[in-house]
Every structure is written in structure tokens, then in C-alpha cells.
Design a protein around this motif. Structure first.
Motif, PDB file in Angstrom:
ATOM      1  N   LYS A   1       1.041  10.729   8.728  1.00  0.00           N
ATOM      2  CA  LYS A   1       1.115  10.636   7.268  1.00  0.00           C
ATOM      3  C   LYS A   1       2.514  10.982   6.772  1.00  0.00           C
TER       4      LYS A   1
ATOM      5  N   TRP B   1       6.750   2.437  15.015  1.00  0.00           N
ATOM      6  CA  TRP B   1       5.448   2.982  14.652  1.00  0.00           C
ATOM      7  C   TRP B   1       5.092   4.083  15.659  1.00  0.00           C
TER       8      TRP B   1
ATOM      9  N   PRO C   1       0.200  -5.180   2.951  1.00  0.00           N
ATOM     10  CA  PRO C   1      -1.234  -5.183   2.620  1.00  0.00           C
ATOM     11  C   PRO C   1      -2.144  -5.695   3.733  1.00  0.00           C
TER      12      PRO C   1
ATOM     13  N   LEU D   1       0.859  -1.189   0.000  1.00  0.00           N
ATOM     14  CA  LEU D   1       0.000   0.000   0.000  1.00  0.00           C
ATOM     15  C   LEU D   1       0.889   1.231   0.000  1.00  0.00           C
TER      16      LEU D   1
ATOM     17  N   ALA E   1       6.036   1.805   1.115  1.00  0.00           N
ATOM     18  CA  ALA E   1       4.668   1.289   1.105  1.00  0.00           C
ATOM     19  C   ALA E   1       4.463   0.407   2.326  1.00  0.00           C
ATOM     20  N   LEU E   2       3.213   0.108   2.629  1.00  0.00           N
ATOM     21  CA  LEU E   2       2.849  -0.629   3.833  1.00  0.00           C
ATOM     22  C   LEU E   2       2.390  -2.034   3.476  1.00  0.00           C
TER      23      LEU E   2
ATOM     24  N   TYR F   1      -3.476   1.522   7.662  1.00  0.00           N
ATOM     25  CA  TYR F   1      -3.436   2.352   6.449  1.00  0.00           C
ATOM     26  C   TYR F   1      -4.417   3.521   6.511  1.00  0.00           C
TER      27      TYR F   1
ATOM     28  N   ARG G   1      -4.293  -2.980   5.455  1.00  0.00           N
ATOM     29  CA  ARG G   1      -5.137  -2.146   4.590  1.00  0.00           C
ATOM     30  C   ARG G   1      -6.323  -1.539   5.345  1.00  0.00           C
TER      31      ARG G   1
ATOM     32  N   LEU H   1       2.693   4.592   0.440  1.00  0.00           N
ATOM     33  CA  LEU H   1       2.669   5.710   1.377  1.00  0.00           C
ATOM     34  C   LEU H   1       3.241   6.967   0.725  1.00  0.00           C
TER      35      LEU H   1
ATOM     36  N   PHE I   1      -2.947   6.101   8.811  1.00  0.00           N
ATOM     37  CA  PHE I   1      -1.863   6.837   8.170  1.00  0.00           C
ATOM     38  C   PHE I   1      -2.424   7.921   7.263  1.00  0.00           C
ATOM     39  N   ASN I   2      -3.375   7.559   6.440  1.00  0.00           N
ATOM     40  CA  ASN I   2      -3.924   8.518   5.474  1.00  0.00           C
ATOM     41  C   ASN I   2      -4.677   9.665   6.139  1.00  0.00           C
TER      42      ASN I   2
END
Length: 396
Positions: free
Chosen positions: A336, A327, A84, A74, A81-82, A91, A87, A76, A94-95
Motif C-alpha cells: 500500500k 511491481w 482501471p 484508481l 493512481a492505477l 487494486y 480494479r 492510490l 494494494f489496498n
């Protein structure tokens, strides 16, 4: 009561740290949950360097496919990317600016021993001096905040971990398998009477109060679980229980999660490691939701003792490594982003030609996060991480 049963009962009873007003909320709004992934998780398949051809060459069987592929990572940003499996949990956080990651993080301890490196991080002491195993850094944090009457700390574990050893006594209680207490009211009174007029009278008495308080607080939730009202299990359920307590009663908490030592068959977009990420992610998302309005005042930090080897081994797994990924989550953070010092993912930049390097030393990273979160003075921060210079990540 038989002596054997008494000893078992005493081992199960938590000891509480502070006298008076056991049910009062902390005086500060800031809260910290520290999550320790024991076993050294494979951070390279958590935060995937999608811009690195070397990553895919080094992991022909276990690399996470690029974004857009089946079970693909996914995205970033252009470089990272993260996994899956996250998700539907991490995710979205993060968004929405509620999650960030710090790669190339860890300790400069080079033993690659689970126990040695876990001890190093939990103690939070300089590697240059002699270790004091009676002083974990979260206990020192509790001591610093207690000077202002702002700390209520608890460890959500079977036994008090090294990270909470020290002068401030801290209760511990595992929440993963709550049920009927092994000590009834009559036995509690017998045990309390045995310690009357001794130095242990207050901690034993308050320990029973903590146990009863936790059981009372979660009794409704446990009844719902017995009727299959809660569909999550494992860490997700435990994280919800932790949040129920932390949002009202505690502002410093610790929990550890095992199962991260993936020498054999760790999998890629699916498989063993994906399952662990899925459960962890759902638990942390459940924690954020259960915290409600207190989520904006909460900082969650997830660490492990070290990362894994960058190249996969002959068993389609990874071995003990060095640099990892931390994290950082919370409703009020500037998320983000992938923060901290970084280098290109290439063979020349590997540590000892095998591992991710440590560029963001853990005491400096954690010191910066804690200083911002709790508004620690220079003296308070030095008490927690003596001699460390806090890193400003721009996350908190």
C-alpha cells in the motif's frame, strides 16, 4: 526411433539441476517469483501521475482519465493512481497491503534496445565491466542459497533464459500448453540408455523425473480445464499452474510475458494495453490465491526492460523509453505504498526530454528486496549483484 525424432525429444526434455530427493520441499519458507514483461511496457499508463498536468498535455489521446471519470484511474494516493483494468485484481491487493510500486526504476543502460537491455537486467552485472553471458543473476542467487541447501529453482519457460544461465543447472518447463508428452515411456528409456555412463546420465535421467513430476502434479487440474471448470485463460491459467508447483516444491521461479511493445494504438482506459494489464493482473491475483497460506512467505517482482516515451507518438502509441515501474507483491510485504526515490512529473525532469528518469537502479532495488526476503549475507548479496549497494525501500 529416428534421429530426427530423437533430437526433437531431447530438446523437449528438461534437465534437472540437483541430485537426490527431487520431491522434497525447500528448506526455507521464502519464495520468489520473478515476472519479466518483455517488450518494454508503458509504465506511465500503469502508475498514472494524476497530479501532473504535463501528463495529460503530453498524452491527449492515450492518457488515463482521472479518478471518478469513465474508465478513470484508481487513486492510490494524492499523486498516483492505477490503471482501471486492475480494479478487480491488483487494486484490492494494494489496498490490503499486499502490493507496492517502485517508479523511476530500471537500468542505466541507454541503448533502448529490447535485446540489449533485457540482457543487461537478466545478467545483473555492472555495466562497467565485461559481460559474462554464462552468469545470470537468478542463477547466482540459486548458487548462494544452495550453499545452505535452501534453493529449488525452476524456469517456467520453453528454453532456459539468460537470467538462469550459470553454474547451478536449473530445469525449465513451459506450463502454458501442457498436454500429452511428446516422449512416451519406451522412448524415455531409450534416451536414458544412450547417455548411461556419460556425464549427462544424471541430468537426463532427472530431467525426465521433473517432467513426469510436473505432469502428475497438474494432471487433475488439466482434466478440470478440459471440462471448462477453469474460466481464466492465458497467463491467468499459467499462473495458477506455477503456484501449484511453487507452493510445495520450488522457492525460486521465473516466467516471462510478451506483448508489451506498444508503438501503435495502445489505447487508454480501454484498448490493447488495457487488455494486457487485465490478463496480467488476473494472473497475478490467481497466483496469490492458489498459493494459499504460502502467499505470506512469497515475493513477486514484476519488471520490464525499460519504460516508454512519456509523450505519445503520432500513431497513438509510445516508443522505447528509459525509466519504468517495478511491481512488488506478496502476502507478507508492507505494501500500500509507492516506494523509492521520486521527482515531480514535469518536462524539466524528463530524461533527455523524452523519458522517465531512472532514480532507483534495478540492481540496488532487487538487491535490497532479495537480501530482506532470503536473509542474504553481505557476501551472498555481493555474489548475486557484485558491487551493488542494496536499497532499503521499506516494502519487505
Amino acid at each position: 526411433m529416428k534421429r530426427r525424432d530423437l533430437l526433437k525429444a531431447l530438446a523437449a526434455a528438461p534437465l534437472f539441476s540437483h541430485a537426490g530427493n527431487l520431491l522434497a520441499a525447500p528448506a526455507t519458507n521464502a519464495k520468489l517469483l520473478f515476472v519479466f514483461l518483455r517488450g518494454g511496457y508503458d509504465a506511465n499508463n500503469l502508475l498514472v501521475p494524476i497530479g501532473s498536468d504535463f501528463y495529460y498535455a503530453a498524452r491527449p489521446n492515450i492518457a488515463i482519465p482521472k479518478p471518478g471519470a469513465d474508465n478513470g484511474a484508481l487513486a492510490l494516493n494524492a499523486d498516483w493512481a492505477l490503471h482501471p483494468a486492475l480494479r478487480d485484481s491488483i487494486y484490492p491487493l494494494f489496498n490490503s497491503g499486499q502490493a507496492a510500486f517502485v517508479p523511476f526504476a530500471g537500468t542505466t543502460d541507454l541503448t533502448r534496445s529490447h535485446f540489449e537491455t533485457q540482457d543487461t537486467i537478466e545478467l545483473g552485472q555492472s555495466l562497467d565491466g565485461r559481460r559474462d553471458f554464462r552468469s545470470g543473476f537468478m542463477n547466482r542467487l540459486a548458487q548462494s542459497l544452495n550453499a545452505d541447501k535452501t534453493s529449488r529453482a525452476i524456469s517456467f519457460t520453453d528454453q532456459l533464459p539468460l537470467i538462469f544461465q550459470g553454474g547451478a543447472q536449473v530445469p525449465n518447463m513451459a506450463l502454458r500448453s501442457l498436454g500429452k508428452s511428446g516422449i512416451d515411456e519406451r522412448q524415455s528409456k531409450i534416451i536414458a540408455a544412450m547417455y548411461q555412463n556419460t556425464s549427462l546420465q544424471k541430468p537426463v535421467s532427472e530431467g525426465f523425473v521433473v517432467r513426469d513430476d510436473v505432469m502428475k502434479e497438474l494432471s487433475g487440474e488439466m482434466q478440470a480445464a478440459n471440462r471448462n471448470a477453469i474460466s481464466t485463460k492465458g497467463f491467468a491459467l499459467e499462473a495458477q499452474r506455477i503456484a501449484k508447483l511453487m507452493k510445495d516444491k520450488y522457492n525460486i521461479g521465473f516466467v516471462d510475458v510478451g506483448g508489451w511493445d506498444t508503438h501503435v494504438g495502445q489505447g487508454a482506459g480501454t484498448g490493447y494495453l488495457a487488455g494486457r494489464f487485465d490478463e496480467l493482473g488476473r494472473g497475478l491475483a490467481a497466483f496469490s490465491q492458489e498459493m494459499g497460506s504460502e502467499w505470506r512467505n512469497t515475493l513477486v517482482v514484476v519488471v520490464s526492460e525499460f519504460g516508454r516515451t512519456f509523450r505519445e507518438n503520432g500513431n497513438r502509441g509510445t516508443d522505447h523509453g528509459h525509466g519504468s515501474v517495478f511491481w512488488v507483491l506478496g502476502g507478507g510485504i508492507r505494501g500500500k505504498q509507492v516506494a523509492g526515490e521520486q521527482v515531480a512529473i514535469s518536462q524539466p525532469n524528463l530524461f533527455q526530454n523524452r523519458d522517465m528518469p531512472v532514480l532507483n537502479e534495478y540492481r540496488s532495488v532487487l538487491g535490497g528486496l532479495l537480501q530482506r526476503t532470503f536473509s542474504l549475507s553481505t557476501a551472498q548479496l555481493d555474489h548475486v549483484f557484485a558491487g551493488a549497494r542494496p536499497t532499503e525501500l521499506g516494502v519487505v
